[in-house]
Design a protein around this motif. Structure first.
Motif, short mmCIF file in Angstrom:
data_model
loop_
_atom_site.label_atom_id
_atom_site.label_comp_id
_atom_site.label_asym_id
_atom_site.label_seq_id
_atom_site.Cartn_x
_atom_site.Cartn_y
_atom_site.Cartn_z
N ALA A 268 -3.00 15.62 66.05
CA ALA A 268 -4.43 15.85 66.23
C ALA A 268 -5.18 15.70 64.91
N GLU A 269 -4.61 16.23 63.83
CA GLU A 269 -5.26 16.11 62.52
C GLU A 269 -5.36 14.66 62.07
N LEU A 270 -4.30 13.88 62.33
CA LEU A 270 -4.33 12.47 61.94
C LEU A 270 -5.32 11.69 62.81
N MET A 271 -5.39 12.03 64.09
CA MET A 271 -6.39 11.42 64.97
C MET A 271 -7.80 11.69 64.45
N LEU A 272 -8.05 12.94 64.09
CA LEU A 272 -9.37 13.32 63.60
C LEU A 272 -9.71 12.59 62.30
N ALA A 273 -8.71 12.41 61.44
CA ALA A 273 -8.94 11.69 60.18
C ALA A 273 -9.36 10.25 60.45
#
Length: 593
Positions: A268-273
């Motif tokens: 999720a964090e990488l998607m958001l980035a």
């Protein structure tokens, strides 16, 4: 010695002019001069960025009863120019079978002009003088070959009217209008080990739906030429709902639909980035929220919205600041800020008698790689003195080496100029400190003079000498799952030879390169900013004339780092024309990397 004011040279850098159909085609276009507005990145959305003429005023016209073969072809080409993009009218020019199978989202053809139409045995041929292609995601694919420039349309009779039986699976877009209504942006993906974001340039239409265009393009996955080079953490099969609305506070509400999938907190964090770096190109967006099939994607720290600045540490410029300068003066490594003095480094390269010709400094400002005055040796040492590493380490010797370049992983790239053809050397501290040759098609074995690498480590660009002048040649770098360089991909031309000599090059943005060209060596130089993927149409190329004996460029992909023209006794901000005197004289100056 001061540079002249910047001037635009898009017309000179691109052979593409405002496209019109020839008189034979124009007979069918009277009263309807609209041109296409979008490639297949985001069909059906966008607006004219000119306030005086809204894109909604452009309508496609259906075929007239009794239209000739050439009029049907002309009408079909014009019908593809409806805005917002819709193909229902264009399909009326096709046979029923052709309309059912026509897929204009496969690619976009951007053409500059056409020659007189030809008609023979039921076939209408339109010859384009020059044209380029975009793929289904909107990425530049380069120029069409001579054999591809003729578009043949087989016309048959259906229900007593001429109709096209075999249309090309593409949108055919005149270049002049394309330049006005599209711009090149970046879709952000990760390198294979998810350490740094990698920008992939694509074209999207200008307008109110930019946020929707950016998210839709990102969800489509990496462009074909980037597959194997980058990876995406957005699950496949997801699409944007109706659009990506942006509220008055600048928050983009991204409602994705698709098959339910389990997403970890790390993913999720990488998607958001990826989403944040892609959407920050829309000036109206300051933050975002994401949901998948109605379920909110958890945001780090339990916040209600994710700032587009939140993933700055993963940005394509890599770690470290963008305003620290390093250079060579009197054979010594010097360092300082743009507005301050340049002083010798405390490491061995800063000692008197260090005997340096050129230098590169790693992004963390800790290590430097230097080429000796005679160009025959490459050494590695710490920028600041260290008791643990008091001496420099020799990496290469016995050749003629160009200025080295670091990427974000401290991999060092060095070009060796050989009479029988250039060699590209790679030193990777994570690969048992081995120095090895890497074959880079288009550069290895050529008369290459200079080489740079992007901060993310996935792009190499070299200057290759040819009888027609110096050409800028690029290649993508494929990196394995453990971070080791595997190979370089097929070459592509960043800029064709134009009869002049390129004396320096540097990254001036994540997807832009600055080239220093000697118009009159020692007296007059041109600084050009070009697209790193080689795109010409749709790119607002900038060019600036600088006078005097320019020794090189200092430029950086960091957003606030100015491009500098470097002289022996000064360096000048190319855009602002701010002058910074230096003493003693400089041999070379640059940013980290």
């Amino acid at each position: 010695m001061r540079p002249a004011a910047p001037r635009r040279s898009a017309a000179r850098r691109s052979s593409v002019a405002l496209a019109v159909l020839v008189a034979v085609l124009a007979l069918a276009l009277v009263g309807c001069t609209s041109l296409p507005t979008s490639g297949p990145v985001v069909p059906g959305r966008g607006a004219d960025h000119g306030a005086t003429r809204r894109a909604s005023d452009i309508d496609a016209r259906p075929p007239l009863s009794g239209a000739s073969r050439t009029e049907v072809v002309a009408g079909f080409l014009d019908a593809m120019t409806a805005w917002p993009v819709q193909t229902s009218v264009a399909k009326q020019y096709l046979t029923a079978e052709a309309a059912a199978g026509w897929d204009p989202e496969q690619e976009t053809i951007v053409y500059s002009d056409s020659l007189p139409v030809r008609e023979s045995a039921g076939t209408v041929s339109v010859r384009l003088t020059a044209a380029d292609r975009l793929d289904a995601v909107g990425a530049w694919r380069g120029a069409m070959t001579t054999d591809e420039l003729t578009l043949d349309f087989r016309v048959s009779i259906e229900d007593g009217q001429y109709r096209i039986a075999d249309p090309p699976d593409a949108l055919v877009v005149p270049a002049g209008w394309f330049r006005q209504r599209h711009r090149q942006v970046s879709l952000y993906y990760f390198d294979p080990i998810a350490q740094i974001l990698v920008p992939e340039p694509v074209f999207v239409p200008e307008g109110d739906q930019l946020a929707t265009s950016l998210v839709s393009g990102l969800l489509a996955g990496p462009p074909p030429r980037a597959r194997g080079v980058v990876r995406s953490f957005l699950p496949s099969g997801l699409t944007v709902g109706l659009s990506v609305p942006v509220d008055d506070a600048g928050v983009a509400d991204i409602a994705l639909v698709g098959e339910p999938q389990a997403i970890t907190a790390q993913q999720a964090e990488l998607m958001l980035a990826q989403l944040a770096w892609t959407l920050r190109q829309d000036p109206s967006v300051t933050a975002l929220r994401v949901s998948i099939d109605g379920t909110d994607l958890p945001l780090p720290g339990g916040v209600s919205q994710y700032s587009v600045e939140a993933a700055a540490v993963l940005g394509p410029a890599g770690p470290g600041g963008g305003r620290t300068l390093f250079g060579v003066s009197q054979g010594r490594l010097v360092t300082g800020s743009i507005d301050g003095d340049l002083v010798p480094a405390t490491g061995v390269f800063g000692d008197e008698g260090a005997g340096l010709d050129s230098v590169a400094v790693a992004l963390d400002n800790q290590q430097a790689a230097a080429v000796d005055l005679d160009g025959g040796r490459v050494r590695l040492a710490r920028v600041q003195r260290s008791a643990a590493e008091p001496a420099a380490q020799t990496l290469l010797s016995g050749g003629r080496y160009a200025r080295p370049a670091f990427d974000h992983a401290d991999r060092l790239w060095v070009l060796e100029r050989r009479r029988e053809g250039a060699v590209v050397w790679l030193y990777d501290p994570q690969d048992e400190d081995v120095v090895r040759a890497v074959r880079v098609p288009g550069i290895t074995g050529s008369r290459a003079r200079e080489l740079v690498v992007s901060r993310d480590g996935t792009r190499l660009v070299g200057i290759v000498r040819t009888p027609e002048g110096d050409r800028a040649v690029g290649a993508r770098v494929l990196i394995g799952g453990r971070g080791q360089v595997q190979r370089a991909g097929r070459p592509f031309v960043v800029r064709e030879a134009e009869g002049s000599r390129v004396t320096d090059l540097a990254w001036s943005g994540p997807i832009r390169l600055g080239l220093l060209t000697a118009t009159a060596p020692g007296k007059l130089y041109e600084v050009d900013v070009v697209a790193a993927d080689g795109a010409t149409v749709g790119v607002d190329v900038m060019s600036t004339i600088v006078t005097g004996k320019v020794r090189g460029l200092a430029a950086s992909p960091v957003e606030d780092a100015p491009m500098l023209a470097v002289y022996a006794d000064q360096y000048i901000d190319v855009v602002r024309q701010e002058r910074h005197a230096v003493d003693p004289e400089l041999t070379q100056l640059d940013y980290t990397g």
